[in-house]
Design a protein around this motif. Structure first.
Motif, PDB file in Angstrom:
ATOM      1  N   LEU A  45       7.534  -3.261 -11.131  1.00 40.81           N
ATOM      2  CA  LEU A  45       7.355  -3.399  -9.592  1.00 40.81           C
ATOM      3  C   LEU A  45       5.999  -3.297  -9.095  1.00 40.81           C
ATOM      4  O   LEU A  45       5.821  -4.099  -8.207  1.00 40.81           O
ATOM      5  CB  LEU A  45       8.357  -2.271  -9.117  1.00 40.81           C
ATOM      6  N   THR A  46       5.233  -2.321  -9.650  1.00 34.41           N
ATOM      7  CA  THR A  46       3.988  -2.137  -9.387  1.00 34.41           C
ATOM      8  C   THR A  46       3.218  -3.454  -9.372  1.00 34.41           C
ATOM      9  O   THR A  46       2.224  -3.853  -8.586  1.00 34.41           O
ATOM     10  CB  THR A  46       3.250  -0.999 -10.207  1.00 34.41           C
ATOM     11  N   ILE A  47       3.278  -4.107 -10.655  1.00 36.54           N
ATOM     12  CA  ILE A  47       2.494  -5.234 -10.899  1.00 36.54           C
ATOM     13  C   ILE A  47       2.840  -6.318  -9.942  1.00 36.54           C
ATOM     14  O   ILE A  47       2.135  -7.009  -9.576  1.00 36.54           O
ATOM     15  CB  ILE A  47       2.784  -5.651 -12.382  1.00 36.54           C
ATOM     16  N   LEU A  48       4.246  -6.314  -9.767  1.00 35.19           N
ATOM     17  CA  LEU A  48       4.716  -7.435  -8.685  1.00 35.19           C
ATOM     18  C   LEU A  48       4.040  -7.493  -7.335  1.00 35.19           C
ATOM     19  O   LEU A  48       3.615  -8.239  -6.796  1.00 35.19           O
ATOM     20  CB  LEU A  48       6.270  -7.344  -8.801  1.00 35.19           C
ATOM     21  N   CYS A  49       3.931  -5.871  -7.093  1.00 32.48           N
ATOM     22  CA  CYS A  49       3.554  -5.606  -5.633  1.00 32.48           C
ATOM     23  C   CYS A  49       2.079  -6.110  -5.513  1.00 32.48           C
ATOM     24  O   CYS A  49       1.576  -6.732  -4.452  1.00 32.48           O
ATOM     25  CB  CYS A  49       3.852  -4.236  -5.226  1.00 32.48           C
ATOM     26  N   ILE A  50       1.245  -5.538  -6.461  1.00 30.86           N
ATOM     27  CA  ILE A  50       0.087  -6.061  -6.412  1.00 30.86           C
ATOM     28  C   ILE A  50      -0.240  -7.499  -6.363  1.00 30.86           C
ATOM     29  O   ILE A  50      -1.397  -8.181  -5.976  1.00 30.86           O
ATOM     30  CB  ILE A  50      -0.938  -5.256  -7.722  1.00 30.86           C
ATOM     31  N   SER A  51       0.563  -8.080  -7.222  1.00 36.96           N
ATOM     32  CA  SER A  51       0.363  -9.741  -7.488  1.00 36.96           C
ATOM     33  C   SER A  51       0.793 -10.213  -6.208  1.00 36.96           C
ATOM     34  O   SER A  51       0.085 -11.203  -5.838  1.00 36.96           O
ATOM     35  CB  SER A  51       1.528 -10.194  -8.589  1.00 36.96           C
ATOM     36  N   ALA A  52       1.673  -9.634  -5.491  1.00 33.94           N
ATOM     37  CA  ALA A  52       2.260 -10.208  -4.001  1.00 33.94           C
ATOM     38  C   ALA A  52       1.032 -10.204  -3.181  1.00 33.94           C
ATOM     39  O   ALA A  52       0.641 -11.096  -2.328  1.00 33.94           O
ATOM     40  CB  ALA A  52       3.587  -9.651  -3.742  1.00 33.94           C
ATOM     41  N   PHE A  53       0.443  -9.087  -3.073  1.00 38.16           N
ATOM     42  CA  PHE A  53      -0.760  -8.879  -2.197  1.00 38.16           C
ATOM     43  C   PHE A  53      -1.667  -9.881  -2.396  1.00 38.16           C
ATOM     44  O   PHE A  53      -2.340 -10.399  -1.542  1.00 38.16           O
ATOM     45  CB  PHE A  53      -1.015  -7.340  -2.230  1.00 38.16           C
ATOM     46  N   THR A  54      -2.177  -9.797  -3.735  1.00 38.93           N
ATOM     47  CA  THR A  54      -3.302 -10.789  -4.287  1.00 38.93           C
ATOM     48  C   THR A  54      -2.876 -12.255  -3.635  1.00 38.93           C
ATOM     49  O   THR A  54      -3.791 -12.692  -3.184  1.00 38.93           O
ATOM     50  CB  THR A  54      -3.468 -10.486  -5.824  1.00 38.93           C
ATOM     51  N   ILE A  55      -1.738 -12.630  -3.934  1.00 37.14           N
ATOM     52  CA  ILE A  55      -1.427 -14.272  -3.944  1.00 37.14           C
ATOM     53  C   ILE A  55      -1.290 -14.218  -2.231  1.00 37.14           C
ATOM     54  O   ILE A  55      -1.730 -15.244  -1.732  1.00 37.14           O
ATOM     55  CB  ILE A  55       0.014 -14.290  -4.369  1.00 37.14           C
ATOM     56  N   ALA A  56      -0.861 -13.315  -1.566  1.00 42.36           N
ATOM     57  CA  ALA A  56      -0.965 -13.362  -0.030  1.00 42.36           C
ATOM     58  C   ALA A  56      -2.314 -13.525   0.592  1.00 42.36           C
ATOM     59  O   ALA A  56      -2.543 -14.450   1.490  1.00 42.36           O
ATOM     60  CB  ALA A  56      -0.125 -12.226   0.653  1.00 42.36           C
ATOM     61  N   LEU A  80      -6.600  -6.166   4.827  1.00 43.60           N
ATOM     62  CA  LEU A  80      -7.416  -5.350   3.697  1.00 43.60           C
ATOM     63  C   LEU A  80      -7.589  -4.186   4.342  1.00 43.60           C
ATOM     64  O   LEU A  80      -7.406  -2.919   3.508  1.00 43.60           O
ATOM     65  CB  LEU A  80      -8.788  -6.238   3.354  1.00 43.60           C
ATOM     66  N   ARG A  81      -7.837  -3.867   5.693  1.00 41.62           N
ATOM     67  CA  ARG A  81      -8.242  -2.735   6.291  1.00 41.62           C
ATOM     68  C   ARG A  81      -7.005  -1.778   6.327  1.00 41.62           C
ATOM     69  O   ARG A  81      -7.082  -0.806   6.054  1.00 41.62           O
ATOM     70  CB  ARG A  81      -8.585  -2.826   7.772  1.00 41.62           C
ATOM     71  N   ILE A  82      -5.593  -2.425   6.530  1.00 39.77           N
ATOM     72  CA  ILE A  82      -4.562  -1.702   6.337  1.00 39.77           C
ATOM     73  C   ILE A  82      -4.228  -1.220   5.007  1.00 39.77           C
ATOM     74  O   ILE A  82      -3.800   0.112   4.878  1.00 39.77           O
ATOM     75  CB  ILE A  82      -3.382  -2.526   7.043  1.00 39.77           C
ATOM     76  N   PHE A  83      -4.401  -2.056   4.246  1.00 44.62           N
ATOM     77  CA  PHE A  83      -4.074  -1.797   2.839  1.00 44.62           C
ATOM     78  C   PHE A  83      -5.145  -0.599   2.086  1.00 44.62           C
ATOM     79  O   PHE A  83      -4.627   0.175   1.616  1.00 44.62           O
ATOM     80  CB  PHE A  83      -4.510  -3.078   1.927  1.00 44.62           C
ATOM     81  N   VAL A  84      -6.448  -0.544   2.251  1.00 47.97           N
ATOM     82  CA  VAL A  84      -7.447   0.261   1.867  1.00 47.97           C
ATOM     83  C   VAL A  84      -7.061   1.520   2.587  1.00 47.97           C
ATOM     84  O   VAL A  84      -7.341   2.623   2.339  1.00 47.97           O
ATOM     85  CB  VAL A  84      -8.794  -0.238   2.056  1.00 47.97           C
ATOM     86  N   GLY A  85      -6.843   1.283   4.098  1.00 47.89           N
ATOM     87  CA  GLY A  85      -6.604   2.473   4.944  1.00 47.89           C
ATOM     88  C   GLY A  85      -5.448   3.333   4.443  1.00 47.89           C
ATOM     89  O   GLY A  85      -5.603   4.654   4.518  1.00 47.89           O
ATOM     90  N   ILE A  86      -4.456   2.852   4.162  1.00 46.82           N
ATOM     91  CA  ILE A  86      -3.117   3.651   3.689  1.00 46.82           C
ATOM     92  C   ILE A  86      -3.529   4.269   2.239  1.00 46.82           C
ATOM     93  O   ILE A  86      -2.959   5.444   1.986  1.00 46.82           O
ATOM     94  CB  ILE A  86      -2.066   2.729   3.587  1.00 46.82           C
ATOM     95  N   LEU A  87      -4.000   3.474   1.413  1.00 44.61           N
ATOM     96  CA  LEU A  87      -4.366   3.954   0.037  1.00 44.61           C
ATOM     97  C   LEU A  87      -5.233   5.140   0.084  1.00 44.61           C
ATOM     98  O   LEU A  87      -5.076   6.118  -0.395  1.00 44.61           O
ATOM     99  CB  LEU A  87      -4.386   2.993  -0.823  1.00 44.61           C
ATOM    100  N   ALA A 146       0.869  -1.013  -0.018  1.00 43.23           N
ATOM    101  CA  ALA A 146       0.180   0.001  -0.017  1.00 43.23           C
ATOM    102  C   ALA A 146       1.055   1.432  -0.141  1.00 43.23           C
ATOM    103  O   ALA A 146       0.520   2.075  -0.626  1.00 43.23           O
ATOM    104  CB  ALA A 146      -0.883  -0.037   1.129  1.00 43.23           C
ATOM    105  N   LEU A 147       1.783   1.230   0.779  1.00 40.48           N
ATOM    106  CA  LEU A 147       2.922   2.453   0.956  1.00 40.48           C
ATOM    107  C   LEU A 147       3.531   2.653  -0.549  1.00 40.48           C
ATOM    108  O   LEU A 147       3.627   3.774  -1.019  1.00 40.48           O
ATOM    109  CB  LEU A 147       3.967   2.139   1.821  1.00 40.48           C
ATOM    110  N   TYR A 148       3.867   1.612  -1.210  1.00 41.13           N
ATOM    111  CA  TYR A 148       4.693   1.786  -2.445  1.00 41.13           C
ATOM    112  C   TYR A 148       3.556   2.390  -3.462  1.00 41.13           C
ATOM    113  O   TYR A 148       3.843   3.387  -4.165  1.00 41.13           O
ATOM    114  CB  TYR A 148       5.097   0.454  -2.941  1.00 41.13           C
ATOM    115  N   LEU A 149       2.396   1.640  -3.501  1.00 40.53           N
ATOM    116  CA  LEU A 149       1.397   2.279  -4.391  1.00 40.53           C
ATOM    117  C   LEU A 149       1.085   3.388  -4.219  1.00 40.53           C
ATOM    118  O   LEU A 149       0.758   4.225  -5.208  1.00 40.53           O
ATOM    119  CB  LEU A 149       0.119   1.252  -4.515  1.00 40.53           C
TER     120      LEU A 149
END
Length: 271
Positions: free
Chosen positions: A53-64, A125-132, A32-35
Protein backbone atom coordinates in the motif's frame (compact mmCIF):
# COMPACT_ATOMS: atom_id res chain seq x y z
CA UNK A 1 -17.45 37.68 -29.19
CA UNK A 2 -13.94 37.44 -27.80
CA UNK A 3 -15.39 36.96 -24.33
CA UNK A 4 -17.47 34.05 -25.59
CA UNK A 5 -14.34 32.49 -27.07
CA UNK A 6 -12.59 32.69 -23.69
CA UNK A 7 -15.59 31.17 -21.94
CA UNK A 8 -15.89 28.35 -24.46
CA UNK A 9 -12.17 27.53 -24.25
CA UNK A 10 -12.22 27.46 -20.44
CA UNK A 11 -15.23 25.13 -20.41
CA UNK A 12 -13.78 22.83 -23.09
CA UNK A 13 -10.41 22.45 -21.37
CA UNK A 14 -11.68 22.68 -17.80
CA UNK A 15 -13.70 19.46 -18.00
CA UNK A 16 -10.49 17.41 -17.81
CA UNK A 17 -8.10 19.77 -16.04
CA UNK A 18 -10.41 20.56 -13.11
CA UNK A 19 -10.79 16.83 -12.42
CA UNK A 20 -7.04 16.33 -12.75
CA UNK A 21 -6.20 19.10 -10.26
CA UNK A 22 -8.95 17.94 -7.91
CA UNK A 23 -7.49 14.44 -7.83
CA UNK A 24 -4.02 15.88 -7.19
CA UNK A 25 -5.21 17.95 -4.23
CA UNK A 26 -6.95 14.89 -2.75
CA UNK A 27 -4.04 12.50 -3.28
CA UNK A 28 -1.40 14.81 -1.76
CA UNK A 29 -2.71 15.01 1.83
CA UNK A 30 -4.09 11.45 1.72
CA UNK A 31 -0.72 9.99 0.74
CA UNK A 32 1.18 12.18 3.21
CA UNK A 33 -1.13 11.26 6.10
CA UNK A 34 -0.85 7.56 5.31
CA UNK A 35 2.97 7.73 5.14
CA UNK A 36 3.06 9.63 8.42
CA UNK A 37 0.93 6.97 10.12
CA UNK A 38 2.99 4.25 8.44
CA UNK A 39 6.13 5.47 10.16
CA UNK A 40 4.39 5.61 13.52
CA UNK A 41 3.74 2.77 15.90
CA UNK A 42 0.05 2.63 14.96
CA UNK A 43 0.68 0.32 12.00
CA UNK A 44 2.77 -2.88 11.91
CA UNK A 45 6.25 -2.44 10.48
CA UNK A 46 6.78 -5.76 8.69
CA UNK A 47 3.55 -6.32 6.83
CA UNK A 48 3.43 -7.08 3.12
CA UNK A 49 -0.03 -5.51 2.73
CA UNK A 50 0.98 -2.17 4.20
CA UNK A 51 4.32 -2.27 2.36
CA UNK A 52 2.48 -2.74 -0.91
CA UNK A 53 0.00 0.00 0.00
CA UNK A 54 2.93 2.32 0.72
CA UNK A 55 4.40 1.70 -2.73
CA UNK A 56 1.00 2.27 -4.33
CA UNK A 57 0.47 5.54 -2.45
CA UNK A 58 3.89 6.90 -3.38
CA UNK A 59 3.38 5.82 -6.99
CA UNK A 60 -0.07 7.45 -7.11
CA UNK A 61 1.31 10.74 -5.78
CA UNK A 62 4.25 10.69 -8.20
CA UNK A 63 2.01 9.88 -11.17
CA UNK A 64 -0.48 12.58 -10.17
CA UNK A 65 2.28 15.18 -9.99
CA UNK A 66 3.72 14.19 -13.36
CA UNK A 67 0.26 13.99 -14.92
CA UNK A 68 -0.62 17.47 -13.66
CA UNK A 69 2.30 18.87 -15.64
CA UNK A 70 2.28 16.71 -18.76
CA UNK A 71 -1.47 16.18 -19.12
CA UNK A 72 -2.11 19.92 -18.88
CA UNK A 73 0.12 20.53 -21.89
CA UNK A 74 -1.36 17.59 -23.82
CA UNK A 75 -4.94 18.70 -23.17
CA UNK A 76 -4.26 22.30 -24.20
CA UNK A 77 -2.35 21.40 -27.36
CA UNK A 78 -4.90 18.73 -28.24
CA UNK A 79 -7.65 21.32 -27.90
CA UNK A 80 -5.83 23.63 -30.32
CA UNK A 81 -5.22 20.76 -32.75
CA UNK A 82 -8.82 19.58 -32.73
CA UNK A 83 -10.38 23.01 -33.04
CA UNK A 84 -7.93 24.57 -35.50
CA UNK A 85 -6.42 21.81 -37.65
CA UNK A 86 -8.63 18.74 -38.03
CA UNK A 87 -11.82 18.53 -40.07
CA UNK A 88 -13.74 19.41 -36.92
CA UNK A 89 -12.14 22.85 -37.12
CA UNK A 90 -14.46 23.83 -39.95
CA UNK A 91 -16.92 25.28 -37.44
CA UNK A 92 -14.14 27.19 -35.69
CA UNK A 93 -12.97 28.89 -38.85
CA UNK A 94 -16.50 29.84 -39.87
CA UNK A 95 -17.17 31.74 -36.66
CA UNK A 96 -17.63 35.53 -37.03
CA UNK A 97 -14.23 36.21 -35.47
CA UNK A 98 -10.78 36.97 -36.82
CA UNK A 99 -7.87 34.54 -36.83
CA UNK A 100 -5.90 36.69 -34.34
CA UNK A 101 -8.86 36.52 -31.94
CA UNK A 102 -8.90 32.73 -32.19
CA UNK A 103 -5.16 32.50 -31.55
CA UNK A 104 -5.17 35.00 -28.69
CA UNK A 105 -8.13 33.38 -26.94
CA UNK A 106 -6.59 29.91 -27.11
CA UNK A 107 -3.15 31.19 -26.11
CA UNK A 108 -4.49 33.19 -23.14
CA UNK A 109 -6.52 30.26 -21.82
CA UNK A 110 -3.55 27.90 -22.29
CA UNK A 111 -1.19 30.20 -20.37
CA UNK A 112 -3.71 30.67 -17.54
CA UNK A 113 -4.20 26.91 -17.20
CA UNK A 114 -0.43 26.40 -17.31
CA UNK A 115 0.04 28.87 -14.45
CA UNK A 116 -2.76 27.18 -12.50
CA UNK A 117 -1.02 23.84 -13.09
CA UNK A 118 2.24 25.17 -11.65
CA UNK A 119 0.42 26.64 -8.64
CA UNK A 120 -1.50 23.41 -7.99
CA UNK A 121 1.64 21.30 -8.23
CA UNK A 122 3.49 23.63 -5.87
CA UNK A 123 0.56 23.67 -3.43
CA UNK A 124 0.28 19.86 -3.52
CA UNK A 125 4.01 19.48 -2.86
CA UNK A 126 3.76 22.06 -0.05
CA UNK A 127 0.91 20.08 1.56
CA UNK A 128 2.72 16.77 1.09
CA UNK A 129 6.03 17.94 2.57
CA UNK A 130 4.28 19.98 5.25
CA UNK A 131 2.30 17.01 6.59
CA UNK A 132 5.29 14.67 6.51
CA UNK A 133 7.99 16.99 7.82
CA UNK A 134 5.96 19.57 9.68
CA UNK A 135 4.82 23.00 8.53
CA UNK A 136 7.38 24.76 10.71
CA UNK A 137 10.30 22.83 9.20
CA UNK A 138 9.05 23.58 5.70
CA UNK A 139 8.74 27.30 6.45
CA UNK A 140 12.21 27.32 7.98
CA UNK A 141 13.69 25.60 4.93
CA UNK A 142 11.94 28.11 2.65
CA UNK A 143 13.34 31.05 4.61
CA UNK A 144 16.82 29.52 4.49
CA UNK A 145 16.49 29.17 0.71
CA UNK A 146 15.56 32.86 0.45
CA UNK A 147 18.58 33.77 2.60
CA UNK A 148 20.86 31.78 0.31
CA UNK A 149 19.60 33.66 -2.75
CA UNK A 150 20.02 36.95 -0.88
CA UNK A 151 23.61 36.06 0.01
CA UNK A 152 24.24 35.31 -3.68
CA UNK A 153 23.24 38.88 -4.50
CA UNK A 154 19.72 38.30 -5.81
CA UNK A 155 17.30 41.20 -5.29
CA UNK A 156 13.74 42.18 -6.10
CA UNK A 157 14.49 43.17 -9.69
CA UNK A 158 16.05 39.75 -10.32
CA UNK A 159 12.93 38.02 -9.03
CA UNK A 160 10.57 40.19 -11.10
CA UNK A 161 12.59 39.67 -14.27
CA UNK A 162 12.83 35.95 -13.59
CA UNK A 163 9.05 35.67 -13.22
CA UNK A 164 8.54 37.75 -16.37
CA UNK A 165 11.04 35.61 -18.27
CA UNK A 166 9.25 32.44 -17.11
CA UNK A 167 5.86 33.80 -18.20
CA UNK A 168 7.15 34.80 -21.62
CA UNK A 169 8.85 31.43 -21.98
CA UNK A 170 5.49 29.69 -21.43
CA UNK A 171 3.81 31.95 -24.00
CA UNK A 172 6.54 31.39 -26.59
CA UNK A 173 6.48 27.61 -26.03
CA UNK A 174 2.78 27.46 -26.92
CA UNK A 175 3.23 29.84 -29.87
CA UNK A 176 6.00 27.59 -31.14
CA UNK A 177 3.62 24.61 -31.08
CA UNK A 178 0.89 26.70 -32.72
CA UNK A 179 3.25 27.66 -35.55
CA UNK A 180 4.18 23.98 -35.97
CA UNK A 181 0.50 23.03 -36.16
CA UNK A 182 -0.12 25.83 -38.67
CA UNK A 183 2.70 24.66 -40.94
CA UNK A 184 1.97 20.97 -40.41
CA UNK A 185 -1.70 21.25 -41.34
CA UNK A 186 -0.61 21.84 -44.95
CA UNK A 187 0.35 18.15 -45.19
CA UNK A 188 -2.82 16.69 -46.67
CA UNK A 189 -4.16 13.70 -44.77
CA UNK A 190 -1.36 13.69 -42.18
CA UNK A 191 -1.47 17.01 -40.28
CA UNK A 192 -0.07 15.54 -37.07
CA UNK A 193 2.96 14.11 -38.88
CA UNK A 194 3.34 17.53 -40.44
CA UNK A 195 3.25 19.04 -36.94
CA UNK A 196 6.05 16.76 -35.71
CA UNK A 197 8.25 17.50 -38.73
CA UNK A 198 7.55 21.24 -38.48
CA UNK A 199 8.24 21.28 -34.74
CA UNK A 200 11.59 19.53 -35.21
CA UNK A 201 12.52 21.88 -38.06
CA UNK A 202 11.52 25.01 -36.11
CA UNK A 203 13.35 23.82 -33.00
CA UNK A 204 16.50 23.10 -35.00
CA UNK A 205 16.45 26.46 -36.78
CA UNK A 206 15.73 28.30 -33.53
CA UNK A 207 18.60 26.54 -31.76
CA UNK A 208 21.07 27.22 -34.56
CA UNK A 209 20.16 30.90 -34.93
CA UNK A 210 20.11 31.47 -31.15
CA UNK A 211 23.50 29.78 -30.71
CA UNK A 212 25.01 31.85 -33.52
CA UNK A 213 23.55 35.03 -32.04
CA UNK A 214 24.90 34.29 -28.58
CA UNK A 215 28.31 33.45 -30.02
CA UNK A 216 28.48 36.70 -32.01
CA UNK A 217 27.29 38.82 -29.09
CA UNK A 218 29.84 37.13 -26.84
CA UNK A 219 32.62 38.07 -29.26
CA UNK A 220 31.39 41.66 -29.52
CA UNK A 221 30.76 42.36 -25.83
CA UNK A 222 33.25 40.05 -24.12
CA UNK A 223 35.73 42.88 -23.72
CA UNK A 224 33.09 45.27 -22.37
CA UNK A 225 31.45 43.05 -19.77
CA UNK A 226 33.39 42.74 -16.57
CA UNK A 227 31.70 40.75 -13.81
CA UNK A 228 33.26 40.83 -10.38
CA UNK A 229 31.89 37.73 -8.61
CA UNK A 230 33.06 39.13 -5.29
CA UNK A 231 30.71 42.07 -5.77
CA UNK A 232 27.05 41.18 -5.15
CA UNK A 233 25.78 44.23 -7.02
CA UNK A 234 27.84 43.21 -10.04
CA UNK A 235 26.33 39.70 -9.97
CA UNK A 236 22.80 41.07 -9.66
CA UNK A 237 23.35 43.51 -12.53
CA UNK A 238 24.81 40.79 -14.74
CA UNK A 239 21.85 38.51 -13.95
CA UNK A 240 19.41 41.29 -14.85
CA UNK A 241 21.24 41.84 -18.13
CA UNK A 242 21.10 38.13 -18.97
CA UNK A 243 17.38 37.94 -18.12
CA UNK A 244 16.54 41.03 -20.19
CA UNK A 245 18.47 39.62 -23.13
CA UNK A 246 16.65 36.29 -22.79
CA UNK A 247 13.29 38.07 -22.63
CA UNK A 248 14.03 40.10 -25.77
CA UNK A 249 15.12 37.00 -27.69
CA UNK A 250 11.97 35.14 -26.64
CA UNK A 251 9.79 38.10 -27.63
CA UNK A 252 11.36 38.08 -31.11
CA UNK A 253 10.82 34.34 -31.54
CA UNK A 254 7.31 34.54 -30.11
CA UNK A 255 6.38 37.33 -32.51
CA UNK A 256 7.71 35.29 -35.43
CA UNK A 257 5.75 32.20 -34.34
CA UNK A 258 2.58 34.28 -34.00
CA UNK A 259 3.04 35.80 -37.47
CA UNK A 260 3.52 32.33 -38.99
CA UNK A 261 0.45 30.95 -37.22
CA UNK A 262 -1.74 33.90 -38.16
CA UNK A 263 -0.60 33.90 -41.78
CA UNK A 264 -1.04 30.16 -42.33
CA UNK A 265 -4.52 29.98 -40.77
CA UNK A 266 -5.79 33.19 -42.34
CA UNK A 267 -4.21 32.94 -45.82
CA UNK A 268 -3.31 29.26 -46.30
CA UNK A 269 -6.09 27.43 -44.50
CA UNK A 270 -6.23 23.79 -45.55
CA UNK A 271 -9.01 21.78 -43.89
Amino acid sequence: MLGKLFKHEFIATGRILSILFGVLIIISPTTALYLKFRTSSLLPKDNIFFDLLTILCISAFTIAMIAAGITTIIVLLSRFYQSMVTRESYLTHTLPVTTPQLIISKLTVAVIWQIISIIMMSLSLRIFVGILGGWHDFSTAFRELIDIFAQMGANGSNVILLLLASLISIIVSYLKCYASFALGHMVNGHPFIGFIVSFIAISTITQIVSSMGIFILNLIFSNFINVNFDNMESISGWLNLALVFGILVNVVWGTLYYVITNYMFSRKLNI
